[in-house]
Design a protein around this motif. Structure first.
Motif, PDB file in Angstrom:
ATOM      1  N   TRP A  75       0.825  -1.203   0.000  1.00 36.27           N
ATOM      2  CA  TRP A  75       0.000   0.000   0.000  1.00 36.27           C
ATOM      3  C   TRP A  75       0.865   1.262   0.000  1.00 36.27           C
ATOM      4  O   TRP A  75       1.346   1.695   1.045  1.00 36.27           O
ATOM      5  CB  TRP A  75      -0.901   0.041   1.238  1.00 36.27           C
ATOM      6  CG  TRP A  75      -1.877  -1.080   1.321  1.00 36.27           C
ATOM      7  CD1 TRP A  75      -2.236  -1.957   0.342  1.00 36.27           C
ATOM      8  CD2 TRP A  75      -2.630  -1.459   2.482  1.00 36.27           C
ATOM      9  NE1 TRP A  75      -3.158  -2.854   0.800  1.00 36.27           N
ATOM     10  CE2 TRP A  75      -3.422  -2.579   2.117  1.00 36.27           C
ATOM     11  CE3 TRP A  75      -2.696  -0.971   3.781  1.00 36.27           C
ATOM     12  CZ2 TRP A  75      -4.269  -3.205   3.018  1.00 36.27           C
ATOM     13  CZ3 TRP A  75      -3.544  -1.596   4.678  1.00 36.27           C
ATOM     14  CH2 TRP A  75      -4.330  -2.694   4.303  1.00 36.27           C
ATOM     15  N   THR A  76       1.090   1.850  -1.159  1.00 37.30           N
ATOM     16  CA  THR A  76       1.687   3.173  -1.216  1.00 37.30           C
ATOM     17  C   THR A  76       0.588   4.196  -0.930  1.00 37.30           C
ATOM     18  O   THR A  76      -0.606   3.855  -0.901  1.00 37.30           O
ATOM     19  CB  THR A  76       2.271   3.436  -2.605  1.00 37.30           C
ATOM     20  OG1 THR A  76       1.191   3.397  -3.570  1.00 37.30           O
ATOM     21  CG2 THR A  76       3.311   2.385  -2.974  1.00 37.30           C
ATOM     22  N   SER A  77       0.970   5.436  -0.748  1.00 38.32           N
ATOM     23  CA  SER A  77      -0.040   6.478  -0.520  1.00 38.32           C
ATOM     24  C   SER A  77      -1.003   6.565  -1.695  1.00 38.32           C
ATOM     25  O   SER A  77      -2.212   6.702  -1.515  1.00 38.32           O
ATOM     26  CB  SER A  77       0.642   7.833  -0.291  1.00 38.32           C
ATOM     27  OG  SER A  77       1.430   7.800   0.875  1.00 38.32           O
ATOM     28  N   ARG A  78      -0.448   6.464  -2.894  1.00 38.23           N
ATOM     29  CA  ARG A  78      -1.287   6.521  -4.086  1.00 38.23           C
ATOM     30  C   ARG A  78      -2.237   5.328  -4.155  1.00 38.23           C
ATOM     31  O   ARG A  78      -3.424   5.483  -4.481  1.00 38.23           O
ATOM     32  CB  ARG A  78      -0.398   6.570  -5.330  1.00 38.23           C
ATOM     33  CG  ARG A  78      -1.165   6.652  -6.641  1.00 38.23           C
ATOM     34  CD  ARG A  78      -0.211   6.786  -7.813  1.00 38.23           C
ATOM     35  NE  ARG A  78      -0.923   6.867  -9.073  1.00 38.23           N
ATOM     36  CZ  ARG A  78      -0.335   7.015 -10.257  1.00 38.23           C
ATOM     37  NH1 ARG A  78       1.002   7.110 -10.316  1.00 38.23           N
ATOM     38  NH2 ARG A  78      -1.043   7.064 -11.365  1.00 38.23           N
ATOM     39  N   TYR A  79      -1.706   4.138  -3.837  1.00 34.64           N
ATOM     40  CA  TYR A  79      -2.559   2.956  -3.931  1.00 34.64           C
ATOM     41  C   TYR A  79      -3.616   2.936  -2.829  1.00 34.64           C
ATOM     42  O   TYR A  79      -4.714   2.410  -3.031  1.00 34.64           O
ATOM     43  CB  TYR A  79      -1.724   1.680  -3.882  1.00 34.64           C
ATOM     44  CG  TYR A  79      -2.514   0.475  -4.372  1.00 34.64           C
ATOM     45  CD1 TYR A  79      -2.934   0.396  -5.698  1.00 34.64           C
ATOM     46  CD2 TYR A  79      -2.865  -0.557  -3.515  1.00 34.64           C
ATOM     47  CE1 TYR A  79      -3.672  -0.677  -6.157  1.00 34.64           C
ATOM     48  CE2 TYR A  79      -3.601  -1.640  -3.960  1.00 34.64           C
ATOM     49  CZ  TYR A  79      -4.001  -1.692  -5.277  1.00 34.64           C
ATOM     50  OH  TYR A  79      -4.752  -2.753  -5.740  1.00 34.64           O
ATOM     51  N   LYS A  80      -3.324   3.493  -1.698  1.00 32.10           N
ATOM     52  CA  LYS A  80      -4.333   3.575  -0.640  1.00 32.10           C
ATOM     53  C   LYS A  80      -5.513   4.423  -1.097  1.00 32.10           C
ATOM     54  O   LYS A  80      -6.675   4.102  -0.802  1.00 32.10           O
ATOM     55  CB  LYS A  80      -3.714   4.145   0.639  1.00 32.10           C
ATOM     56  CG  LYS A  80      -2.800   3.155   1.360  1.00 32.10           C
ATOM     57  CD  LYS A  80      -2.021   3.790   2.476  1.00 32.10           C
ATOM     58  CE  LYS A  80      -2.834   3.941   3.725  1.00 32.10           C
ATOM     59  NZ  LYS A  80      -2.005   4.339   4.893  1.00 32.10           N
ATOM     60  N   ARG A  81      -5.236   5.497  -1.843  1.00 24.40           N
ATOM     61  CA  ARG A  81      -6.331   6.301  -2.385  1.00 24.40           C
ATOM     62  C   ARG A  81      -7.150   5.487  -3.383  1.00 24.40           C
ATOM     63  O   ARG A  81      -8.378   5.581  -3.421  1.00 24.40           O
ATOM     64  CB  ARG A  81      -5.789   7.567  -3.056  1.00 24.40           C
ATOM     65  CG  ARG A  81      -5.239   8.599  -2.090  1.00 24.40           C
ATOM     66  CD  ARG A  81      -5.013   9.937  -2.763  1.00 24.40           C
ATOM     67  NE  ARG A  81      -3.992   9.865  -3.806  1.00 24.40           N
ATOM     68  CZ  ARG A  81      -2.698  10.031  -3.585  1.00 24.40           C
ATOM     69  NH1 ARG A  81      -2.249  10.266  -2.352  1.00 24.40           N
ATOM     70  NH2 ARG A  81      -1.830   9.952  -4.584  1.00 24.40           N
ATOM     71  N   PHE A 135      -6.606   1.495   8.745  1.00 23.75           N
ATOM     72  CA  PHE A 135      -6.871   2.060   7.419  1.00 23.75           C
ATOM     73  C   PHE A 135      -7.903   1.236   6.671  1.00 23.75           C
ATOM     74  O   PHE A 135      -8.859   1.778   6.099  1.00 23.75           O
ATOM     75  CB  PHE A 135      -5.575   2.144   6.602  1.00 23.75           C
ATOM     76  CG  PHE A 135      -5.815   2.356   5.140  1.00 23.75           C
ATOM     77  CD1 PHE A 135      -6.238   3.592   4.666  1.00 23.75           C
ATOM     78  CD2 PHE A 135      -5.659   1.309   4.230  1.00 23.75           C
ATOM     79  CE1 PHE A 135      -6.490   3.791   3.314  1.00 23.75           C
ATOM     80  CE2 PHE A 135      -5.917   1.505   2.880  1.00 23.75           C
ATOM     81  CZ  PHE A 135      -6.328   2.749   2.420  1.00 23.75           C
ATOM     82  N   GLU A 259       2.299  -1.734   5.489  1.00 21.78           N
ATOM     83  CA  GLU A 259       1.137  -1.674   6.375  1.00 21.78           C
ATOM     84  C   GLU A 259       0.209  -2.869   6.230  1.00 21.78           C
ATOM     85  O   GLU A 259      -0.454  -3.277   7.188  1.00 21.78           O
ATOM     86  CB  GLU A 259       0.371  -0.378   6.091  1.00 21.78           C
ATOM     87  CG  GLU A 259      -0.685  -0.019   7.106  1.00 21.78           C
ATOM     88  CD  GLU A 259      -1.314   1.332   6.826  1.00 21.78           C
ATOM     89  OE1 GLU A 259      -2.371   1.619   7.408  1.00 21.78           O
ATOM     90  OE2 GLU A 259      -0.745   2.103   6.021  1.00 21.78           O
TER      91      GLU A 259
END
Length: 305
Positions: A75-81, A135, A259
């Protein structure tokens, strides 16, 4: 009596199996696709823009929403979005167009046991249990909130809180099968964490049960036979005729998955209360039976090797 079922996410792991099961019993499956339709059973949509091309489309008997980006990757920040928006935007679009699809057409919306949080220890969790605060729990809460917006004028909305699906084609065992075949499929972390599993066959049968009955609200799609992760690893090793002594250290897992590792290492002892109360009967109530079926094609490969 044959029915018309609209399915989003019909080309995914679960969606493909559900589509096959619906067609096998004589139902007509209408697929939502994001490209120009190539057959009469496809409808184009653009959930990001909130559009579905419904001109001339006949009413359907149920809508099944299985859309959502895969969880099992780093989960990168972009992929979490993307994990969030791929669920909320698709659900919001479907809810907005439900009335055009049929008078009070029911919605069966995908959800996940991730709503309970990553680590609840030995606490028994039912559909009435409080959500967690991780999350993934926040993603699932937002997802279910979008679906529940369809509960107007008595419309039936069912939330399929799916556990770890055991399938030879992927799912929870996807990364473990090749390792287990090499004798490296030992416990993950302590191996003592509860894994809320369900076989692919029972996952699909449970979805059919939810389409066919008046079940509504959240439904835990897990097997009644609870199992710890180490027990699943051992059952898989036995089915493949391989040892399962090499553990995957928690620190290595966190380095590899970030994460997401917390959700894999966490413990969820989840009970399928609604399925039990509504008369659902599992084909694979014991993890040994489910793993044996999943491992069968891999066992053949192991024997030939």
């Amino acid at each position: 009596m044959a029915r018309r079922i609209l399915v989003s996410g019909a080309s995914g792991l679960i969606g493909t199996e559900l589509r096959t099961a619906l067609a096998a019993r004589g139902d007509q499956v209408i697929r939502l696709v994001r490209r120009p339709p190539s057959s009469a059973d496809e409808i184009r949509w653009d959930p990001t823009a909130g559009h579905i091309d419904l001109d001339g489309v006949e009413p359907v008997d149920a809508v099944v929403n299985l859309s959502g980006a895969p969880v099992a990757r780093r989960w990168t920040s972009r992929y979490k979005r993307e994990l969030l928006t791929s669920r909320t935007s698709t659900t919001r679009t479907l809810v907005r167009h439900l009335d055009r699809l049929g008078d009070q057409v029911p919605l069966l919306n995908a959800s996940a046991v991730g709503i309970y949080g990553s680590d609840r220890g030995e606490e028994e969790l039912t559909e009435a249990s409080a959500p967690g605060h991780t999350f993934l729990a926040e993603v699932v809460k937002a997802w279910e909130l979008e679906a529940c917006a369809a509960q107007t004028n008595g419309r039936r909305v069912t939330l399929a809180r799916t556990g770890l699906v055991l399938s030879a084609e992927g799912g929870a065992l996807g990364p473990l099968l090749p390792l287990a075949r090499l004798g490296l499929g030992g416990p993950i972390g302590s191996g003592r964490q509860w894994w809320p599993w369900i076989s692919m066959e029972d996952e699909v049968r449970a979805l059919l049960h939810m389409i066919d009955t008046e079940v509504h609200g959240p439904v835990n799609l897990v097997a009644p036979g609870s199992a710890r992760q180490g027990d699943i690893a051992m059952a898989l090793a036995r089915a493949l005729g391989r040892p399962a002594f090499v553990p995957a250290p928690a620190t290595a897992l966190r380095l590899a998955l970030g994460e997401l590792a917390d959700d894999i290492l966490g413990s969820q002892l989840i009970r399928p209360g609604v399925l039990e109360q509504t008369g659902f009967v599992w084909r694979h109530a014991r993890v040994e039976d489910a793993v044996r079926q999943v491992a069968s094609p891999w066992h053949d490969l192991t024997v030939r090797a």
